[in-house]
Motif scaffolding. Structure first.
Motif, PDB file in Angstrom:
ATOM      1  N   VAL A   1       1.996   1.856  -3.560  1.00  0.00           N
ATOM      2  CA  VAL A   1       0.850   2.327  -4.346  1.00  0.00           C
ATOM      3  C   VAL A   1       0.604   3.807  -4.070  1.00  0.00           C
ATOM      4  O   VAL A   1       0.369   4.611  -4.989  1.00  0.00           O
TER       5      VAL A   1
ATOM      6  N   PRO B   1       0.813  -1.229   0.000  1.00  0.00           N
ATOM      7  CA  PRO B   1       0.000   0.000   0.000  1.00  0.00           C
ATOM      8  C   PRO B   1       0.843   1.274   0.000  1.00  0.00           C
ATOM      9  O   PRO B   1       0.445   2.288  -0.590  1.00  0.00           O
TER      10      PRO B   1
ATOM     11  N   ILE C   1      -6.429  -0.817   5.319  1.00  0.00           N
ATOM     12  CA  ILE C   1      -6.124  -2.256   5.376  1.00  0.00           C
ATOM     13  C   ILE C   1      -4.626  -2.445   5.588  1.00  0.00           C
ATOM     14  O   ILE C   1      -4.190  -3.275   6.397  1.00  0.00           O
ATOM     15  N   GLY C   2      -3.841  -1.648   4.841  1.00  0.00           N
ATOM     16  CA  GLY C   2      -2.389  -1.707   5.002  1.00  0.00           C
ATOM     17  C   GLY C   2      -1.956  -1.362   6.412  1.00  0.00           C
ATOM     18  O   GLY C   2      -1.034  -1.971   6.962  1.00  0.00           O
TER      19      GLY C   2
ATOM     20  N   LEU D   1      -7.616   1.090   1.000  1.00  0.00           N
ATOM     21  CA  LEU D   1      -6.365   0.350   0.804  1.00  0.00           C
ATOM     22  C   LEU D   1      -5.375   0.651   1.920  1.00  0.00           C
ATOM     23  O   LEU D   1      -4.768  -0.262   2.502  1.00  0.00           O
TER      24      LEU D   1
ATOM     25  N   TRP E   1     -11.359   4.475  -2.524  1.00  0.00           N
ATOM     26  CA  TRP E   1     -10.649   3.191  -2.547  1.00  0.00           C
ATOM     27  C   TRP E   1      -9.227   3.340  -1.994  1.00  0.00           C
ATOM     28  O   TRP E   1      -8.685   2.407  -1.374  1.00  0.00           O
ATOM     29  N   GLY E   2      -8.633   4.505  -2.203  1.00  0.00           N
ATOM     30  CA  GLY E   2      -7.287   4.741  -1.691  1.00  0.00           C
ATOM     31  C   GLY E   2      -7.251   4.705  -0.178  1.00  0.00           C
ATOM     32  O   GLY E   2      -6.339   4.134   0.435  1.00  0.00           O
TER      33      GLY E   2
END
Length: 478
Positions: free
Chosen positions: A169, A166, A289-290, A286, A282-283
């Motif tokens: 990204v 993440p 979660i990371g 992500l 969505w970022g």
């Protein structure tokens, strides 16, 4: 890190230990903490100072690993070798306690991250529900580690890889949407932000930079498991360089995506908030979660380090021998029990904290500074005496300079932390000395203090009493 005495850690495994220890919670909160404090110009200066200071400290660890190969579990063992039994104890206790506080911070961050999904239940991570969930998590990890460190180490290796994705990204997204005009507007502070001197701006970033560099000594802690002694220093430098690059990018690139005031206003974990502004919801998902993966992985790594440090200190008779005991799976069980009891008590205490998130972050940083200062000081002593430099005399002056810079850096960090945090650290040292140090010395029938150590204890006692008075009068708040 191993279930058999013959198994050894490779350079890659040691480097993963450094990366896994360093890339925890802090990196996901860099944008907001820096955005609140300063613009890109101040951030560049802050990272130059922090990067130089910590690089010098990494070089000290590297040099000591090579020049003093007989000293294992370097963080506190170096302090004892250089400055005596009591300073060795304070280093071991401070490092262990800081690791415990860091683990508390991880659970507060987990709670605040879940609070983004369930705000009324988890809030800022210090609600009653968040504390109960944290306590359940602490003891689930506890019993998993008791089953064997080898199993935990395998999980740590997987998590170290998973949590980097993440971050990569996010960096790529920030690069793709880089806006030079926005970066220029933020460069010297940005629009609508409070006026502060550059010195004040940089000072306000110092403790977070110390926090995100914690774990730089991960390879040194496990030096006795290394296949080659030289791998300890190499792993330290490789981990440092790689993680520093990630942290600088995560700090600076958001300034090119939005006004500094927006960065400063996002919720923790702030990387999720700024990435959401750039790429959409969505970022944020992500990153969150990371964060959960990263924090759980870092918590596992630091639980191992906590138990290892306390156990090793007991084996070297700096702590009561009770904590050196291993269970059938070769896990320092008593050390792990004490660690998680202390972590649990601190987690419960966050219920009454005004800002548990930043308070635990700052105190974790401050507790690490004394062990780091003593390691740097021992580096100075070794280089001045020429110990271990018989075949490499040309390296002696270089290492002496590196060590002195590391000493100056850690002293400056103490000053940046402020008197309140230092007094609170002294408050924690008083019961540690009164219980664990006295216990250990009586087991050995050894005298408590040398004349010099008695002076050091006296200063610690006075500072601790001042801290207690400050807490009682409200002059110091948590």
């Amino acid at each position: 890190m191993t279930s058999t005495s013959n198994a050894k850690l490779s350079l890659g495994a040691l480097t993963a230990m450094v990366v896994g220890s360093m890339v925890g919670a802090g990196i996901f909160n860099l944008p907001g903490r820096f955005g609140t404090a300063t613009g890109p110009f101040g951030a560049i200066i802050a990272w130059a100072i922090a990067g130089t200071g910590m690089y010098m400290l990494a070089r000290v660890f590297q040099a000591l690993a090579e020049k003093k190969p007989d000293i294992d579990n370097g963080v506190f063992a170096y302090a004892k070798a250089g400055f005596g039994d009591y300073m060795g104890f304070l280093s071991a206790f401070g490092y262990w306690l800081g690791s415990c506080l860091g683990n508390v911070f991880y659970w507060v961050l987990i709670g605040s991250t879940l609070g983004n999904f369930f705000p009324e239940v988890f809030g800022d991570g210090s609600t009653a529900t968040a504390i109960i969930v944290s306590l359940i998590g602490i003891w689930l990890f506890h019993f998993m580690i008791l089953r064997g460190v080898e199993q935990a180490a395998f999980i740590n290796s997987i998590v170290t890889i998973a949590k980097i994705v993440p971050i990569i990204v996010a960096i790529l997204a920030f690069v793709f949407f880089f806006n030079y005009t926005q970066f220029s507007e933020n460069f010297f502070g940005g629009v609508g932000m409070p006026e502060k001197t550059l010195v004040a701006q940089v000072r306000d970033t110092m403790l977070i930079t110390v926090f995100v560099f914690l774990g730089i000594e991960g390879a040194s802690v496990y030096s006795r498991f290394a296949k080659k002694r030289s791998d300890v220093g190499t792993a330290t430098i490789l981990g440092f360089v790689g993680v520093t690059g990630l942290m600088v990018a995560i700090t600076l690139l958001p300034y090119a995506s939005m006004p500094r005031a927006t960065i400063a206003g996002v919720n923790n974990p702030s990387l999720a908030g700024v990435l959401e502004v750039v790429v959409g919801h969505w970022g944020a998902v992500l990153i969150k979660i990371g964060v959960l993966i990263s924090v759980l992985g870092a918590y596992l790594a630091w639980s191992l380090i906590c138990a290892e440090v306390l156990s090793a200190a007991a084996k070297s008779r700096d702590m009561p021998k009770l904590f050196a005991a291993m269970n059938g799976n070769r896990v320092p069980a008593n050390a792990l029990w004490l660690t998680n009891i202390i972590v649990s008590l601190f987690v419960i205490s966050t219920y009454w904290s005004a800002d548990a998130f930043n308070f635990m972050l700052d105190m974790t940083s401050v507790t690490a500074l004394l062990p780091y200062l003593l390691v740097a000081g021992y580096g100075v002593l070794v280089a001045r005496r020429g110990e271990g430099y018989e075949t490499t005399p040309n390296e002696r002056t270089r290492d002496l300079i590196f060590s002195w810079i590391a000493v100056i850096y850690t002293i400056v960090m103490f000053l940046a932390a402020g008197l309140e945090k230092v007094l609170l650290l002294a408050v924690l040292f008083i019961p540690g000395t009164a219980i664990l140090y006295v216990w250990a010395r009586r087991e050995q029938n050894a005298r408590l203090f040398t004349p010099t150590e008695l002076i050091i204890f006296g200063v610690t006692l006075v500072a601790g009493l001042a801290g207690i008075i400050g807490l009682l009068t409200g002059a110091i708040t948590v």
